[in-house]
Design a protein around this motif. Structure first.
Motif, PDB file in Angstrom:
ATOM      1  N   PRO A 159      31.124  -5.903  56.115  1.00 14.19           N
ATOM      2  CA  PRO A 159      29.828  -6.201  55.518  1.00 14.19           C
ATOM      3  C   PRO A 159      29.911  -7.331  54.501  1.00 14.19           C
ATOM      4  CG  PRO A 159      30.748  -4.230  54.544  1.00 14.19           C
ATOM      5  CD  PRO A 159      31.687  -4.641  55.635  1.00 14.19           C
ATOM      6  N   LEU A 160      28.744  -7.950  54.270  1.00 15.41           N
ATOM      7  CA  LEU A 160      28.588  -8.986  53.253  1.00 15.41           C
ATOM      8  C   LEU A 160      27.627  -8.460  52.196  1.00 15.41           C
ATOM      9  CD1 LEU A 160      28.973 -11.905  52.202  1.00 15.41           C
ATOM     10  CD2 LEU A 160      26.978 -12.534  53.605  1.00 15.41           C
ATOM     11  N   LEU A 161      28.055  -8.468  50.958  1.00 16.90           N
ATOM     12  CA  LEU A 161      27.231  -7.968  49.853  1.00 16.90           C
ATOM     13  C   LEU A 161      26.670  -9.159  49.087  1.00 16.90           C
ATOM     14  CD1 LEU A 161      26.214  -5.521  48.271  1.00 16.90           C
ATOM     15  CD2 LEU A 161      28.254  -5.682  46.833  1.00 16.90           C
ATOM     16  N   GLU A 205      15.770  -7.128  33.706  1.00 19.45           N
ATOM     17  CA  GLU A 205      15.357  -7.565  35.039  1.00 19.45           C
ATOM     18  C   GLU A 205      15.837  -6.554  36.088  1.00 19.45           C
ATOM     19  OE1 GLU A 205      15.320 -12.412  34.471  1.00 19.45           O
ATOM     20  OE2 GLU A 205      16.812 -11.454  35.771  1.00 19.45           O
ATOM     21  N   ASN A 206      15.321  -6.654  37.294  1.00 23.44           N
ATOM     22  CA  ASN A 206      15.712  -5.794  38.407  1.00 23.44           C
ATOM     23  C   ASN A 206      16.794  -6.497  39.227  1.00 23.44           C
ATOM     24  OD1 ASN A 206      13.807  -3.928  37.613  1.00 23.44           O
ATOM     25  ND2 ASN A 206      12.223  -4.767  38.977  1.00 23.44           N
ATOM     26  N   LEU A 207      17.805  -5.702  39.630  1.00 21.94           N
ATOM     27  CA  LEU A 207      18.923  -6.221  40.434  1.00 21.94           C
ATOM     28  C   LEU A 207      18.876  -5.597  41.810  1.00 21.94           C
ATOM     29  CD1 LEU A 207      21.613  -7.743  40.789  1.00 21.94           C
ATOM     30  CD2 LEU A 207      22.749  -5.698  39.869  1.00 21.94           C
ATOM     31  N   THR A 208      18.954  -6.382  42.844  1.00 29.64           N
ATOM     32  CA  THR A 208      18.958  -5.884  44.223  1.00 29.64           C
ATOM     33  C   THR A 208      20.268  -6.289  44.876  1.00 29.64           C
ATOM     34  OG1 THR A 208      16.562  -6.066  44.387  1.00 29.64           O
ATOM     35  CG2 THR A 208      17.793  -5.901  46.449  1.00 29.64           C
ATOM     36  N   LEU A 209      21.009  -5.277  45.409  1.00 29.11           N
ATOM     37  CA  LEU A 209      22.275  -5.496  46.112  1.00 29.11           C
ATOM     38  C   LEU A 209      22.032  -5.250  47.592  1.00 29.11           C
ATOM     39  CD1 LEU A 209      24.632  -3.580  43.672  1.00 29.11           C
ATOM     40  CD2 LEU A 209      24.337  -6.049  43.835  1.00 29.11           C
ATOM     41  N   SER A 244      19.470  -2.294  51.319  1.00 30.90           N
ATOM     42  CA  SER A 244      19.510  -2.757  49.940  1.00 30.90           C
ATOM     43  C   SER A 244      19.500  -1.584  48.978  1.00 30.90           C
ATOM     44  CB  SER A 244      18.313  -3.679  49.657  1.00 30.90           C
ATOM     45  OG  SER A 244      18.345  -4.824  50.489  1.00 30.90           O
ATOM     46  N   HIS A 245      20.067  -1.876  47.817  1.00 30.32           N
ATOM     47  CA  HIS A 245      20.083  -0.917  46.714  1.00 30.32           C
ATOM     48  C   HIS A 245      19.580  -1.647  45.472  1.00 30.32           C
ATOM     49  CE1 HIS A 245      21.193   1.844  43.627  1.00 30.32           C
ATOM     50  NE2 HIS A 245      22.261   1.146  43.231  1.00 30.32           N
ATOM     51  N   SER A 246      18.535  -1.125  44.830  1.00 29.44           N
ATOM     52  CA  SER A 246      17.918  -1.770  43.676  1.00 29.44           C
ATOM     53  C   SER A 246      18.284  -1.044  42.406  1.00 29.44           C
ATOM     54  CB  SER A 246      16.395  -1.812  43.833  1.00 29.44           C
ATOM     55  OG  SER A 246      16.030  -2.581  44.970  1.00 29.44           O
ATOM     56  N   VAL A 247      18.555  -1.824  41.382  1.00 27.04           N
ATOM     57  CA  VAL A 247      18.816  -1.294  40.041  1.00 27.04           C
ATOM     58  C   VAL A 247      17.671  -1.758  39.159  1.00 27.04           C
ATOM     59  CG1 VAL A 247      20.418  -1.219  38.106  1.00 27.04           C
ATOM     60  CG2 VAL A 247      21.291  -1.393  40.452  1.00 27.04           C
TER      61      VAL A 247
END
Length: 736
Positions: free
Chosen positions: A508-510, A523-527, A562-565
């Motif tokens: 996988p590519l993150l 701010e919001n972080l999306t991985l 995706s995973h959002s922080v």
């Protein structure tokens, strides 16, 4: 029934006397000693007369003697007892035998007191010679005679042995000193019988001498049978044969038996006759036995029966037949007796499952499950001069038409394969008789064979791996169980339809959003974790390098997730990576992405405003400080100090470089004046200084180049004293 031991009544009488004495006046006494003597002592031979004398010495206060209870013990077992007022008791062994061997002791009881003597060992060597008697001196061979072996003077448990000449024929254990038994005499002739015994409980005593020898004359039994076969030993099937078996001049109680192969055909008393129609299997040896008691005498004769015709043979062609194939049955005999029949006189019949199928020796049909069964052939013929036909049956043939193999199906074992990993293929036909040969075909590999011989066998083929899902289409399978028929081959459609092919996920590519390396607080972080290939469903799991526990795990059919922080804080900084997995159970891990968390914009503005405010405050403070120090600085700008004249004329003028500089930084009005002044008097100098102090204008700062002091210049003199002028520079002048 055994009588009670002798010592029991004596012990009872002793107890009664003790009770009677206890009822009267109690006497004072003591047992001084108890002595036991054996005469003769030690080791004696069997038959010796033995005296055992026990004496007691008692001291008492009675005028009458006390009653003593004497008990003789052998190996701590009571053998003799006597109550008496006498101080001694004699016990005799008349005579002594081996059973009397042991350790003896005398125990004396007086009222409630007892005392024992010392022990003495008595060994009696030798055993009594036994006597043998028999009830018959002239028996027949095989008869049994009654025999008695006895040793009247011995006691205990005895083991008796009986011999015929030098052969031991019997062994009997007895509880007494004699035994009665029966001895079988098997062979005729003069026999010599004897016996001896051993004491079971005293093996050290050895064995006794042999008894007297009894001679017995065993008479022979003349019961050997006579055997005749009529019409003779060589006959043909269908002939009548009579066998006669008898004993000539037999003694009483004689029986005769006719046997063949250990099977009794007939039995009778003294003689018998057995008639039967012979067949080929009746050939062999016949035995005539005469039996009386345990004696048997035998006679042997053999019969050879020639076949009228041989056993029919049933042949099926082909031996293995498949359904819808043609088969034939043929029955024939290959041998017959020419003097009794012609080959044409042999008739055949075919049977299926013991039901007549056809009259004749030939049959043909097309194989079908309805014709399966057990087939046999029966041949019959009647020889010339015979009244009955001879029937013979062939060996059965089991016909079970084989089932042609059906089109095989090729499938993946377990239903699922993973690209790049080993797997198994199974080739199987739903119908077909075993054995079936399966062949796996593929253009990229050599053909492989599997032979299935039982219902529990499977045609399994091990495949190393395939790397593309389309490679599964290249496999096919063929099956065959009949070499005369073409094989059946699978189309591969079933394999393509039923096989589940799992492609492992790629690495996988993150990526992160925002895509810059730093994220501002709040701010919001999306991985986002992305894979290029892999069979869904795919499980995505995100991790932070600070913890081994996953942040989040999702299973989806997509190629990314995706995973959002929400609201990033300082704690969210650091390395992140994701792990992907799918039904192949082959996990892949991405590279680590480092996330930096920077200050929020409003925090930066607040810090900037604070810095500007601090800077302005410092500037204001500096200005205020300078203004407050300005008057003081004016007073101390130039301070000229003139010292009074000294009486010494040889003092030199001292002027520092700083003082020269301060002297140079004077007002313009004073610049034309020399730093050297002539002081007329001290009062004048003072007035002048005071006047200058009050009228000095605001100083103007001008660059002044100091001049070197001319030391050759003559000092100012007043009177006889030399006056030096000293220019002093204050601290405030340095600030200016």
């Amino acid at each position: 029934m055994d009588s009670p031991p002798l010592y029991l009544p004596l012990l009872l009488l002793t107890s009664l006397l003790t009770l009677w004495q206890g009822a009267g006046a109690q006497s004072l006494f003591t047992i001084d000693s108890v002595t036991l003597k054996l005469d003769p002592s030690g080791e004696v031979t069997s038959g010796t007369l033995m005296d055992l004398n026990c004496e007691v010495s008692v001291s008492h206060d009675q005028s009458q003697p006390l009653t003593h209870s004497f008990n003789f013990l052998r190996d701590d077992v009571l053998v003799y007892s006597k109550n008496t007022t006498e101080p001694a008791v004699l016990h005799q062994l008349t005579p002594a035998r081996a059973a009397n061997s042991g350790t003896y002791k005398c125990q004396v009881i007086v009222q409630d007191k007892s005392k024992g003597s010392s022990t003495h060992r008595l060994t009696v060597t030798g055993l009594q010679t036994p006597v043998l008697q028999v009830n018959s001196r002239m028996p027949f061979e095989g008869d049994e005679v009654a025999a008695t072996c006895s040793a009247p003077d011995e006691s205990g448990s005895l083991l008796f042995h009986f011999y015929q000449d030098q052969e031991k024929i019997k062994q009997v254990r007895a509880t007494g000193n004699s035994v009665d038994t029966r001895l079988e005499l098997k062979h005729a002739g003069d026999k010599h019988l004897r016996c001896y015994f051993e004491i079971t409980m005293l093996p050290a005593a050895g064995r006794s001498n042999n008894s007297n020898t009894v001679k017995v004359m065993v008479e022979e039994l003349f019961i050997t049978p006579v055997m005749n076969i009529l019409p003779g030993k060589d006959v043909i099937e269908g002939d009548i044969v009579e066998i006669v078996c008898r004993v000539v001049n037999p003694p009483p109680n004689v029986a005769v038996f006719l046997t063949k192969d250990k099977r009794v055909l007939k039995t009778a008393s003294v003689s018998l006759s057995h008639s039967f129609r012979v067949l080929a299997e009746d050939s062999g040896e016949y035995v005539c036995k005469a039996d009386r008691g345990n004696v048997q005498k035998e006679a042997y004769k053999s019969i050879k029966v020639k076949e009228l015709f041989s056993k029919p043979v049933l042949v099926m062609k082909p031996r293995e037949v498949f359904e819808t194939e043609f088969f034939t049955l043929n029955c024939y005999t290959d041998r017959y007796s020419h003097e009794r029949i012609n080959i044409s006189e042999v008739k055949y019949s075919l049977y299926r499952n013991q039901v007549l199928l056809t009259s004749g020796g030939n049959y043909s049909a097309t194989a079908h499950p309805s014709l399966n069964g057990n087939y046999s052939c029966q041949a019959q013929a009647q020889g010339r001069g015979q009244t009955k036909k001879i029937f013979k049956n062939s060996t059965q043939i089991v016909l079970k038409a084989k089932v042609p193999v059906s089109v095989p199906l090729l499938s993946v074992v377990g239903g699922m394969l993973i690209l790049g990993k080993p797997f198994q293929l199974q080739c199987q036909s739903d119908n077909g008789s075993l054995p079936i040969t399966y062949t796996l075909l593929s253009p990229h590999r050599q053909a492989e064979f599997r032979v299935v011989r039982s219902p529990w066998d499977l045609a399994l083929f091990n495949i190393t791996s395939i790397h593309r899902s389309t490679d599964i289409h290249s496999f096919s399978c063929k099956a065959e169980n009949n070499p005369s028929q073409p094989h059946m081959e699978s189309s591969g459609e079933h394999l393509r339809r039923t096989a589940t092919i799992i492609e492992p996920v790629s690495r996988p590519l993150l990526t992160m959003t925002p895509n810059m390396g730093d994220v501002a607080e709040g701010e919001n972080l999306t991985l986002t974790c992305t894979v290029q290939r892999g069979t869904p469903p795919i499980t995505y799991t995100w991790y932070h390098t600070k913890s081994a526990l996953p942040l989040l795990s999702k299973t989806t059919n997509g190629m990314r997730s995706s995973h959002s922080v929400q609201g990033v804080s300082r704690e969210h900084g650091g390395g992140y990576y994701c792990v992907t997995n799918n039904p192949s159970n082959d996990s892949q891990r991405s590279a680590i992405v480092t996330v930096g968390v920077k200050l929020a914009g409003w925090k930066k503005g607040l810090i900037a405003a604070f810095c500007i405010l601090l800077t302005v405050s410092l500037i204001i403070i500096i200005i205020l400080v300078k203004k407050c120090l300005l008057p003081f600085r004016r007073e101390r700008t130039v301070e000229l100090s003139v010292k009074p004249a000294s009486t010494k004329t040889d003092e030199t003028l001292r002027l520092t470089h700083g003082e020269v500089n301060e002297a140079a930084n004077v007002t313009p009005g004073v610049m034309g004046r020399s730093v050297w002044s002539d002081h007329v008097s001290g009062s004048e100098s003072d007035d002048q200084t005071s006047e200058e102090t009050t009228e000095v204008p605001v100083p103007q700062y001008t660059e002044v180049h100091p001049q070197e002091v001319d030391l050759t210049r003559a000092p100012v003199k007043k009177g006889t004293d030399t006056v030096y002028s000293e220019v002093r520079n204050s601290n405030q002048a340095r600030f200016s």
